[in-house]
Design a protein around this motif. Structure first.
Motif, short mmCIF file in Angstrom:
data_model
loop_
_atom_site.label_atom_id
_atom_site.label_comp_id
_atom_site.label_asym_id
_atom_site.label_seq_id
_atom_site.Cartn_x
_atom_site.Cartn_y
_atom_site.Cartn_z
N ARG A 14 -32.84 24.95 17.45
CA ARG A 14 -32.59 25.38 18.82
C ARG A 14 -31.46 24.55 19.42
O ARG A 14 -31.26 23.40 19.09
CB ARG A 14 -33.86 25.17 19.66
N TYR B 219 -53.97 9.76 23.48
CA TYR B 219 -53.15 10.84 24.06
C TYR B 219 -52.32 11.49 22.96
O TYR B 219 -52.10 12.69 22.95
CB TYR B 219 -52.27 10.24 25.16
N GLN C 47 -46.67 21.18 26.73
CA GLN C 47 -46.22 20.03 27.51
C GLN C 47 -46.95 19.95 28.85
O GLN C 47 -47.02 20.94 29.57
CB GLN C 47 -44.71 20.08 27.78
N TYR C 48 -47.46 18.78 29.14
CA TYR C 48 -48.12 18.53 30.43
C TYR C 48 -47.98 17.05 30.68
O TYR C 48 -47.67 16.27 29.78
CB TYR C 48 -49.59 18.94 30.38
N THR C 49 -48.24 16.64 31.91
CA THR C 49 -48.27 15.22 32.21
C THR C 49 -49.70 14.81 32.53
O THR C 49 -50.30 15.33 33.47
CB THR C 49 -47.33 14.88 33.37
N ARG D 285 -47.92 7.66 16.64
CA ARG D 285 -47.21 8.92 16.49
C ARG D 285 -45.72 8.65 16.31
O ARG D 285 -44.90 8.97 17.20
CB ARG D 285 -47.44 9.82 17.72
N ASN E 143 -39.85 18.46 31.41
CA ASN E 143 -40.61 19.47 30.68
C ASN E 143 -41.09 18.93 29.34
O ASN E 143 -41.36 19.66 28.41
CB ASN E 143 -39.72 20.71 30.48
N CYS E 144 -41.16 17.59 29.26
CA CYS E 144 -41.65 16.96 28.03
C CYS E 144 -43.15 16.69 28.18
O CYS E 144 -43.73 16.95 29.23
CB CYS E 144 -40.92 15.64 27.80
N TYR E 145 -43.76 16.17 27.15
CA TYR E 145 -45.08 15.59 27.33
C TYR E 145 -44.91 14.36 28.21
O TYR E 145 -43.91 13.64 28.09
CB TYR E 145 -45.70 15.23 25.98
N GLY E 146 -45.88 14.13 29.08
CA GLY E 146 -45.76 13.01 30.01
C GLY E 146 -47.07 12.28 30.20
O GLY E 146 -48.15 12.83 29.94
N SER F 251 -38.82 20.33 34.68
CA SER F 251 -39.96 21.16 35.07
C SER F 251 -39.67 21.82 36.40
O SER F 251 -38.66 21.56 37.04
CB SER F 251 -41.23 20.32 35.18
N ARG G 288 -36.64 18.81 20.49
CA ARG G 288 -37.43 19.75 21.28
C ARG G 288 -38.21 19.00 22.36
O ARG G 288 -38.73 17.91 22.09
CB ARG G 288 -38.41 20.49 20.38
N PRO G 289 -38.33 19.57 23.55
CA PRO G 289 -39.06 18.90 24.63
C PRO G 289 -40.47 18.48 24.20
O PRO G 289 -40.97 17.45 24.62
CB PRO G 289 -39.13 19.95 25.73
N GLU G 290 -41.07 19.28 23.35
CA GLU G 290 -42.45 18.99 22.95
C GLU G 290 -42.55 17.82 21.96
O GLU G 290 -43.65 17.37 21.66
CB GLU G 290 -43.12 20.24 22.35
N ASP G 291 -41.41 17.35 21.50
CA ASP G 291 -41.44 16.19 20.61
C ASP G 291 -41.07 14.90 21.34
O ASP G 291 -40.84 13.86 20.72
CB ASP G 291 -40.48 16.41 19.43
N LEU H 20 -42.73 11.05 17.32
CA LEU H 20 -42.30 11.39 18.68
C LEU H 20 -41.15 10.50 19.16
O LEU H 20 -41.03 9.35 18.74
CB LEU H 20 -43.46 11.24 19.66
#
Ligand SMILES: Cc1ncc(C[n+]2csc(CCOP(=O)(O)OP(=O)(O)O)c2C)c(N)n1
Ligand SMILES: Cc1ncc(C[n+]2csc(CCOP(=O)(O)OP(=O)(O)O)c2C)c(N)n1
Ligand code: SF4
Ligand code: SF4
Ligand SMILES: [Mg+2]
Ligand SMILES: [Mg+2]
Lengths: 580, 274, 580, 274
Positions: free
Chosen positions: B4, A271, A427-429, B85, B63-66, B13, B42-45, B88
């Protein structure tokens, strides 16, 4: 099958047996490696008793002038360092008619089971000879005996012995040489020899590799960067190979607390964007099934190598069977499309694993590789495996600020671009629940249908090319098999060809999705099909039936482990059938 | 990268939680998003990993990766993710059933492995999602259809087990105390190694008695220690309603990790040549 | 399908919808139970949203004059207490042409999706009417509306209401009566009614039971004394039923920490001599597979009930599918013979589970029962299920002092007498490793073969009798299905019969070992076969193919969940085919 | 029933162990059979349950009823057996891999459940059966093929986890001390509820260094306590080589059990009538 004495042979088989600790397996390994130095091919299989240590142990070796990965039915030479517990495995290694048994007369009588046929027996006081030499060891005498009989040079052997023993000092190396020479001298006095034909010198170095190592290297070639491990026989060597190998290239292997953990670790790593793998055997695979289903549903690429052993349950951990086909293909709850492939030989473990990584990444799906103990723990002399272009490549979503991201978007090929954590806007789950294109849990009819269709179609539409299997020979009679049984079947086809019986071999590497079209083509015109597999219940046969019709004149030849189905047995099936 | 400036809303979300009105998990979600904003990544991290249960639904509400995985395996999945990773921020969110019943073994070994991530368990002392069975943290006399009259079992003590297994940061909070919870979560994420935060989060539907928790929780009167034995003793003798950071360890986090540079496999190939 | 107004019907269907908490399901339950009191049959299915509480909820009820366990395609009556979230599930409950929608005009407009066809709409200010009555509730008004329309007496309703509400005091009961009467009065004013034909009075009381309860009772009838539990939707009710039930007869249910534990607990209890069971759904079954293999290899009788839900992975926990056929039959590593059966209806959950316990005990093997959500969570009105003679009985070894005991002795029927701990001289170690007749681990070829043959043969030779399935009707066109799809298929056959199309129904209860001979006989003369199943990939179809040939003119009709395949869809398949 | 007089030999089968010469497990087998003889229960009233590993081979070497199940699940199997057959004496035998790695969750919950049985783990700090990988109790710097240079992980502390999870009797012994081990095993079996005995049992093949254990173990200098917090503190600070009974608890054993009388199911049937 018996070769005339002293005439150069294309292939020779020998066994060295002794108590665990006597060094039988070391002796066999030295001989195999030296054979590689002079350009021969061959395979070494270890046979050990149930004891962890101190039980019986044997090295079974076949050397040949052309690539060969499977044992012959019987042995030309058997050297017994001692006979302790020999009764337990002597049935494993019949000596050919015309073969030779060499034993230490002081180690007790030669077991009756062996001396039956037209075998000769020669004495060699291995123990006494070894004692004659300071630092001498019986197993090195055995090396000399075999080397003398098959015509392997002292130089090639000493290259190997020196490399192996150098750090123990020159005296040890010298003792080795003396033992080997003593054995050779003794062998020269026997009335028989089994010289293997020399092969032309080549600049290419042979590789010496086991199936489990080849799986590991195939994974690395395919781009694997992460592995999780829980030890289990006979898969542990895959993991033990990968641990330092991954570390050396900036990857990692993590030892997990159990298989539930190891499978989830690789799902997590994948993932995160890293191609990932684990290896296990039947009991471990069973524990992984729930989460393999998660990988299928959440579309996470992973590769799981199952080095199969005798089942059911704990079964026989050290012996081979092909009986995990069912669980690998059908062992998911719900409909969870995925890919199952099987290497066709020890060397092919490399290609097949690399291909598996490639497919997992390209299809974003779990791929199961069905190797087995007979491939994984056999060590072969081969040419360097060719490079292939398969390097796991995912369809990656490249963040676009103005665009909202649907992880499970419906696409023409069913594969949806995947955002890797860290990508802005992606971003997604990931979810194992039925979900919308976005990934949000849903119980809507249309979502369930669309996503299930998509996951099926991406796999069904994939270009498997002609890697689906191997077709060799011609004839209306077909031997149809898969995975590790390809080796014995190929030998059988050769044997039958020598008898003037043309038989076609069709062997499947791609087990699921079932290659209906390709196999249909390969079987076109076949009037007789013999389906060969190492299972008790005929799992492969039923799997084929489930997907396509076989000619009316189809027979099954299947058997449980622990003994491998041999070429001669397969050939006998064909002969019996033909003579009807 | 951290230029940011973030608000809690950036981590939320637009998906509507399936939770019952009044469920404590709404508060946990608020604390999580506030803490993330405060951390300023950042939410994407950030990756939020969970198992199955009402509580485990949380990743998609951020709103992050989940990753909403299978029941009980979130810690293993997260370990694989974080080791490969290391860049993260990895949060694992679980429930008392998911985390301590089916997931108990991974809990033990995650504490021991000490990968740098934060484990949040929303403890409501019940299986909410499956409609009201006793979990490991349920009181022994709690009556239910599956265990009429109660299980008779001693409740599982997550904080003590975490300490005994080697967690590097241990805290307890109450979902209703959003400010305190947010603060603790920030510290948990910042603390190196495996951080464990138990959040008492009432299940208003199957444990309406837990609505009382807002009156019974109280803040720990002592500072966090770095001696696990002392922390364990303290926790074993408190009333289970004591909130705050209870332990801050100094163990080094798990070391292996994957780098973005790919090494050359040629030497590995050469090793097979004879 | 539309009945003439006011003419007595054989079957009526209605839905009551509302926000969770509005009491729609209670209303449906009261109506169903009262219908049972007057001798009608029927089924109630709950439809709830993904929310744990406070989401939408609907009771879908079908009542009939003869036993009926499956819903019709559409509803005659739909009463909406409110329309909140109705869009999410309104597609679930189409109103028949000629049907009637009753809604509170103050709760917003009737959704367009419903008012399309030839449906009438009537207003009923449920909320206001309920407020008129002190302690009144809207859902009780709804009860009255439906009762009035279908002709259910106030007496039968009040029997149920009184029993339900008595402990809340007389005032509450009275409020209930007033609400029902108000509803009835209102219904009397509508231009339509759907009176269900009265049935003759009978002294036999109806049973009201869900499939999950029926599984539990079947287990008890079969002699089960021990259960282990890990909750999972939609199987939890089996466990919740068994917990107090077992305790009441001197047995026990233990809540386990996970499914790995629950499966091993029942293996342990069964080894100790107690017939044992657990229930789970797909994800839990996946976790049990390794140890199910242990039970097969060590020959320990156990029953595992899988109440299937939509897969793959976590899928949709609250909806039905038949997609665990593969894992139940083929999900073992190695060859592990065992038995898989599936109940053919809600009521049949009792018989099939009892039979499963019987077989597990008789064969000393694991038996998997494939129920599903559509059976397990449906509540039906049935006659008391007949007693059957199946009570788990093991071949027990009665200690004989002079005799040594071979636990896995080879016997004519393959079943070896089992010593129960406590029996003198019967000490043995049960083992999942390949073992000798005595149970000692072995890697001998002969032991592996003998024990595998034995475990296969005992099952293949078992007298399954005619419980293998059901055959109904006649014709060259056959609908072939299994388990829960029998209900819809049976309705389809009836519909087609009314149209003059004779179709035969063949339905399998015995899934593995596959009943080749029995099914072959049932299909003899069939020219067309439609294979019906609720899976995406056609698991049942492939399973049949794997074991026997089907007529050339065979078609598949299969679909994933969450929507159940309905009788009308099956009938349409046959009609389309016939008109070719 | 207990009129017969027993010797250790009555509890030994005639099957030859597959163990390496010198393996500590031989001594454990001796202690077990001696302890059973001393307890004086008939072999047929005893069940020995195990998982997979060298150590887990032990059931077939006894003359009791045995179950050699799958890897890591022995405690669950044994709980089912004991709850449904309270008349039997149930012993569970495991290894450090079987018991603490794959079986860790069942360990936690068995301690908590407190079924009256005895759990013996033959701890050699290695996976013997699979030829030498680190187990949870392996020292963090122990070099092996699977973890070159060591795992870097903190060793798992079985006794502390047992205490923290609610085991009712906790002891440590060394396989070579047959007399002491026998005595402790007798007490463990006699103690009500879940008893846990860790036996340090050297793996001479993959951990030849453990041959030294006979010189490093020493008997605990204090009496067993009944205070789990005190016991935990003591164990957490000892050197791991301290042997003897360390904790004797007073929790009531798990209550449910199945009786031989079968109740009438008629009332259960009647409940479905309307
Ligand atoms: C393998 C498996 N077993 C069982 C389940 C059913 N299940 C779903 S959630 C859950 C328990 C959740 O409890 P908890 O973690 O406390 O979460 P909560 O709902 O209370 O927040 C269970 C048993 C499942 N999904 N998967
Ligand atoms: C599900 C499963 N995974 C892995 C294995 C392989 N395996 C057999 S024994 C063992 C470890 C045994 O270690 P331990 O319990 O310490 O026993 P020891 O051999 O050291 O006595 C492992 C990993 C297995 N049999 N089953
Ligand atoms: S059931 Fe309990 S835990 Fe689940 S959403 Fe409702 S209140 Fe929250
Ligand atoms: S490998 Fe180790 S644990 Fe196994 S038998 Fe040998 S010495 Fe004992
Ligand atoms: Mg909970
Ligand atoms: Mg060990």
């Amino acid at each position: 099958m018996m070769a005339p004495l002293n005439a150069p042979l294309e292939s020779v088989s020998f066994a060295i047996v002794g108590t665990g600790g006597a060094g039988a397996i070391t002796a066999g390994s030295i001989l195999q490696e030296a054979a590689g130095k002079v350009g021969w091919y061959g395979v070494l299989v270890r046979s050990v008793g149930p004891q962890i240590r101190g039980g019986e142990a044997a090295a079974l070796v076949r050397l040949s002038t052309t690539p060969a990965e499977c044992m012959t039915k019987d042995f030309d030479i058997l050297v017994a360092i001692d006979w302790k517990n020999a009764d337990r495995f002597i049935g494993d290694m019949p000596v050919a008619s015309g073969g030779l048994v060499i034993a230490d007369p002081n180690a007790g009588p030669v077991p009756g089971a062996i001396t039956d046929a037209g075998t000769s027996v020669e004495n060699c006081e291995l123990n006494a000879r070894a004692k004659d030499i300071p630092g001498g060891r019986e197993n090195m005498i055995a090396v000399g005996l075999v080397a003398g009989l098959i015509g392997l040079s002292i130089e090639s052997l000493m290259q190997v012995v020196t490399a192996k023993l150098a750090k123990k000092g020159e005296a040890v190396v010298e003792a080795g040489r003396k033992c080997i020479e003593a054995g050779m001298a003794q062998a020269a006095g026997y009335g028989q020899s089994y010289p293997l034909k020399p092969v032309p010198e080549s600049s290419d170095k042979r590789w010496l590799i086991t199936g489990n190592e080849a799986v590991g290297l195939g994974a690395l070639r395919g781009g694997v960067r992460f592995a999780a491990a829980y030890p289990i026989t006979p898969a542990t060597e895959v993991l033990e190979y990968l641990a330092p190998a991954l570390a050396s290239i900036g990857g990692a292997l993590v030892q997990a607390e159990d298989e539930l953990s190891s499978i989830n670790m690789i799902i997590g790593a994948s993932y995160g964007g890293r191609a990932s793998i684990t290896a296990t055997s039947g009991p471990g695979l069973a524990l992984m099934m729930e989460s393999l289903g998660l990988a299928a549903a959440a579309e996470v690429p992973i590769v799981v190598v199952d080095v199969m052993r005798c089942g059911p349950s704990t079964g026989i951990a050290t012996k081979s069977e092909q009986s995990d086909l069912n669980i690998a293909v059908y062992g998911f709850h719900g409909d969870a499309p995925h890919v199952v492939v099987a290497p066709l030989s020890v060397a092919d473990c490399l290609f097949t694993t690399q291909w598996a990584v490639h497919m997992a990444e390209a299809l974003q799906t779990p791929v199961v590789v069905l190797s087995d103990q007979s491939l994984g723990q056999a060590r072969v002399l081969i040419e360097r495996p060719a490079n292939v272009a398969f390097i796991g490549q995912r369809k990656i979503w490249q963040g676009q600020a103005d665009q909202s991201y649907d992880r499970y978007a419906l696409t023409a090929d069913g594969v949806s671009p995947m955002a890797i954590p860290g990508t802005t806007g992606g971003q997604y789950t990931a979810d194992g629940l039925t979900h919308t294109v976005r990934g949000t849990p849903s119980s809507k009819k249309s979502d369930q249908k669309e996503q299930m269709d998509k996951r099926r179609d991406k796999i069904d539409q994939f270009a498997f090319g002609d890697h689906w299997g191997a077709v060799e020979g011609t004839g209306n009679t077909v031997i149809l098999t898969w995975g590790s049984m390809t080796g014995p079947a190929r030998e059988a086809v050769r044997m039958l060809a020598r008898e003037g019986r043309g038989v076609k071999l069709v062997s499947l590497r791609q087990i699921s999705p079932f290659p209906v079209a390709a196999l249909g083509k390969a079987l076109a015109g076949a009037s007789r099909v013999l389906v060969v597999e190492q299972t008790h219940s005929g799992q492969f046969y039923r799997h084929i039936r489930a997907h396509m019709d076989l000619p009316p004149d189809t027979r099954q030849f299947n058997r449980e482990g622990p003994y491998l189905i041999g070429p001669d047995e397969i050939a006998t099936q064909i002969r019996d059938w033909s003579s009807l | 990268m951290n230029a940011r400036k973030f608000k809690a809303g950036d981590y939320k979300s637009d998906i509507n939680p399936i939770w019952c009105p009044g469920c404590g998990d709404f508060h946990v979600l608020m604390s999580i998003t506030k803490a993330l904003a405060e951390l300023g990544r950042r939410p994407e991290d950030i990756a939020v990993v969970s198992g199955i249960g009402c509580s485990s639904r949380i990743p998609a509400y951020t709103n992050c990766y989940g990753f909403h995985g299978v029941h009980g395996r979130s810690l293993a999945l997260a370990a694989g993710l974080k080791v490969s990773r290391p860049d993260l921020t990895v949060m694992v969110m679980s429930g008392d059933g998911d985390g301590f019943s089916i997931g108990g073994n991974h809990f033990l070994h995650a504490c021991r492995r000490n990968v740098d991530m934060t484990y949040v368990v929303m403890d409501n002392r019940v299986y909410g999602m499956t409609k009201g069975q006793p979990s490991p943290t349920t009181e022994s006399d709690w009556d239910s259809a599956l265990s009429p009259g109660g299980t008779g079992l001693r409740a599982f003590h997550p904080l003590v087990i975490a300490l005994a297994s080697g967690a590097n940061f241990v805290a307890r909070e109450f979902s209703g105390n959003i400010k305190a919870t947010t603060k603790t979560l920030v510290e948990a994420v910042n603390h190196p190694g495996f951080s464990f935060v138990e959040i008492l989060s009432p299940c208003v539907t199957f444990r309406p008695d837990e609505k009382e928790w807002k009156n019974t929780v109280h803040t720990a009167q002592v500072e966090a220690t770095d001696d696990p034995a002392r922390a364990a003793r303290r926790i074993m003798t408190d009333d289970g309603m004591n909130t705050g950071i209870l332990y801050r360890g100094r163990r080094k986090p798990y070391k292996a990790h994957v780098s973005d540079e790919v090494g050359d496999i040629a030497p590995l190939e050469a090793a097979f040549e004879i």
